[in-house]
Design a protein around this motif. Structure first.
Motif, PDB file in Angstrom:
ATOM      1  N   ARG A   1       0.815  -1.211   0.000  1.00 52.26           N
ATOM      2  CA  ARG A   1       0.000   0.000   0.000  1.00 52.26           C
ATOM      3  C   ARG A   1       0.853   1.268   0.000  1.00 52.26           C
ATOM      4  N   LYS A   2       2.012   1.208   0.645  1.00 51.87           N
ATOM      5  CA  LYS A   2       2.863   2.387   0.754  1.00 51.87           C
ATOM      6  C   LYS A   2       3.582   2.641  -0.566  1.00 51.87           C
ATOM      7  N   LYS A   3       3.470   3.860  -1.059  1.00 51.93           N
ATOM      8  CA  LYS A   3       4.154   4.210  -2.302  1.00 51.93           C
ATOM      9  C   LYS A   3       5.659   4.105  -2.120  1.00 51.93           C
ATOM     10  N   GLY A   4       6.302   3.524  -3.115  1.00 48.32           N
ATOM     11  CA  GLY A   4       7.740   3.327  -3.033  1.00 48.32           C
ATOM     12  C   GLY A   4       8.177   2.286  -4.045  1.00 48.32           C
ATOM     13  N   GLU A   5       9.411   1.812  -3.901  1.00 47.42           N
ATOM     14  CA  GLU A   5       9.987   0.894  -4.880  1.00 47.42           C
ATOM     15  C   GLU A   5       9.194  -0.403  -4.999  1.00 47.42           C
ATOM     16  N   LYS A   6       8.796  -0.993  -3.867  1.00 47.56           N
ATOM     17  CA  LYS A   6       8.091  -2.278  -3.921  1.00 47.56           C
ATOM     18  C   LYS A   6       6.743  -2.145  -4.615  1.00 47.56           C
ATOM     19  N   GLN A   7       6.006  -1.077  -4.289  1.00 48.90           N
ATOM     20  CA  GLN A   7       4.722  -0.890  -4.944  1.00 48.90           C
ATOM     21  C   GLN A   7       4.902  -0.662  -6.435  1.00 48.90           C
ATOM     22  N   THR A   8       5.883   0.156  -6.801  1.00 53.98           N
ATOM     23  CA  THR A   8       6.142   0.434  -8.212  1.00 53.98           C
ATOM     24  C   THR A   8       6.485  -0.849  -8.964  1.00 53.98           C
ATOM     25  N   ARG A   9       7.324  -1.686  -8.368  1.00 52.34           N
ATOM     26  CA  ARG A   9       7.707  -2.949  -9.006  1.00 52.34           C
ATOM     27  C   ARG A   9       6.518  -3.910  -9.090  1.00 52.34           C
ATOM     28  N   LEU A  10       5.715  -3.968  -8.017  1.00 51.39           N
ATOM     29  CA  LEU A  10       4.532  -4.834  -8.036  1.00 51.39           C
ATOM     30  C   LEU A  10       3.593  -4.444  -9.166  1.00 51.39           C
ATOM     31  N   PHE A  11       3.286  -3.159  -9.266  1.00 53.48           N
ATOM     32  CA  PHE A  11       2.371  -2.695 -10.309  1.00 53.48           C
ATOM     33  C   PHE A  11       2.945  -2.957 -11.701  1.00 53.48           C
ATOM     34  N   ALA A  12       4.265  -2.820 -11.836  1.00 51.67           N
ATOM     35  CA  ALA A  12       4.905  -3.095 -13.130  1.00 51.67           C
ATOM     36  C   ALA A  12       4.782  -4.572 -13.486  1.00 51.67           C
ATOM     37  N   ILE A  13       4.916  -5.444 -12.499  1.00 51.81           N
ATOM     38  CA  ILE A  13       4.786  -6.884 -12.724  1.00 51.81           C
ATOM     39  C   ILE A  13       3.361  -7.229 -13.136  1.00 51.81           C
ATOM     40  N   LEU A  14       2.387  -6.620 -12.482  1.00 55.14           N
ATOM     41  CA  LEU A  14       0.992  -6.847 -12.867  1.00 55.14           C
ATOM     42  C   LEU A  14       0.772  -6.466 -14.325  1.00 55.14           C
ATOM     43  N   LYS A  15       1.266  -5.288 -14.689  1.00 57.32           N
ATOM     44  CA  LYS A  15       1.090  -4.810 -16.063  1.00 57.32           C
ATOM     45  C   LYS A  15       1.789  -5.721 -17.063  1.00 57.32           C
ATOM     46  N   GLN A  16       2.999  -6.148 -16.744  1.00 62.41           N
ATOM     47  CA  GLN A  16       3.758  -7.023 -17.642  1.00 62.41           C
ATOM     48  C   GLN A  16       3.050  -8.352 -17.878  1.00 62.41           C
ATOM     49  N   ASN A  17       2.278  -8.793 -16.895  1.00 63.62           N
ATOM     50  CA  ASN A  17       1.560 -10.060 -17.013  1.00 63.62           C
ATOM     51  C   ASN A  17       0.120  -9.883 -17.503  1.00 63.62           C
TER      52      ASN A  17
END
Length: 272
Positions: free
Chosen positions: A207-223
């Motif tokens: 939930r907290k904006k930062g590197e992990k959230q950015t990477r998670l959202f990127a992984i969702l989009k890539q898949n």
């Protein structure tokens, strides 16, 4: 004069906060309500994730009598792409995990009432009994099989609920990526019609904006995931500006009818 300006600013801030929490002042076409359910019982049993069939029927009758329109996520996506407002009183009914009673109980009721729902299916456990831990689940609870998933698509749209019900905050991001790839492989192998939206298990994500959230959202989009859903217990402002933290309202089996009406109208029971 300064006091008047100060009081006016305080009032505007209060109105803004109330609308942010409940969408009370948001136009009807700009409200996206997403309700979260799980299992339906036929013996009157109710708990946090199981609602009795009788109570669910009462809720469907209320939705029908009040003129609510149930929509699939694919239909919501169409409005989103066109940046159009939704029909007034639009609601998305969602069911997590994919319990067999979504086929035996939910599916016939949706046909009877002419309504639609979305099932977030644990794609690596199709036709199996659940094998994850939880206070409100046990290993005798069975999930829908392939033929049932194919049969329900006239009224129930299937979407993602991970491959094996992992909490994405408890595994590595590489494992999240692998989980999504395994889910997509099941869809391709079994030739299932699955809309590319995900409900986070336990409502958990970074939930907290930062590197992990950015990477998670990127992984969702890539898949190929277009939308992802948390809990949050709020009505979303539509069209959406953020696609991977869409909020749902948790409808519990123990909720009273007044609780249901309040949650439907405001997204939650309490303002604070």
């Amino acid at each position: 004069m300064y006091l008047f300006v100060f009081l006016a600013l305080v009032l505007l801030a209060c109105l803004w906060y109330i609308d942010k929490q409940t969408r009370f002042f948001t136009p009807a076409g700009n409200k996206l309500r997403v309700l979260e359910y799980h299992s339906i019982s036929t013996d009157g049993f109710e708990d946090q994730i199981t609602i009795s069939k009788e109570k669910f029927i009462t809720q469907l009758n209320y939705l029908k009598s009040e003129g609510y329109t149930t929509m699939w996520l694919s239909e919501i996506d169409d409005y989103q792409q066109k940046r159009k407002g939704l029909p007034p009183k639009t609601v998305v009914l969602t069911f997590d995990d994919g319990y067999a009673n979504n086929y035996t109980e939910l599916f016939p009721l949706l046909k009877q009432y002419g309504m639609k729902a979305t099932c977030f299916m644990v794609l690596g456990r199709i036709g199996q009994n659940i094998d994850w831990a939880g206070k409100y689940v046990n290993d005798s609870m069975q999930l829908m099989n392939k033929s049932q998933l194919q049969e329900i698509n006239s009224h129930i749209e299937v979407a993602h609920h991970t491959f094996k019900h992992d909490n994405y905050t408890k595994i590595t991001l590489d494992e999240v990526d692998d989980d999504l790839k395994q889910s997509n492989a099941v869809i391709e192998t079994e030739k299932l019609n699955v809309f590319p939206a995900l409900a986070y298990t336990f409502g958990r994500y970074y939930r907290k904006k930062g590197e992990k959230q950015t990477r998670l959202f990127a992984i969702l989009k890539q898949n190929g995931i277009k939308y992802a859903f948390r809990i949050g217990n709020r009505i979303n402002k539509f069209p959406l500006n953020s696609f991977y933290d869409i909020q749902r309202t948790d409808i519990r089996g123990t909720d009273s009818m007044d609780d249901f009406k309040t949650k439907l109208r405001f997204g939650r029971n309490k303002l604070f």
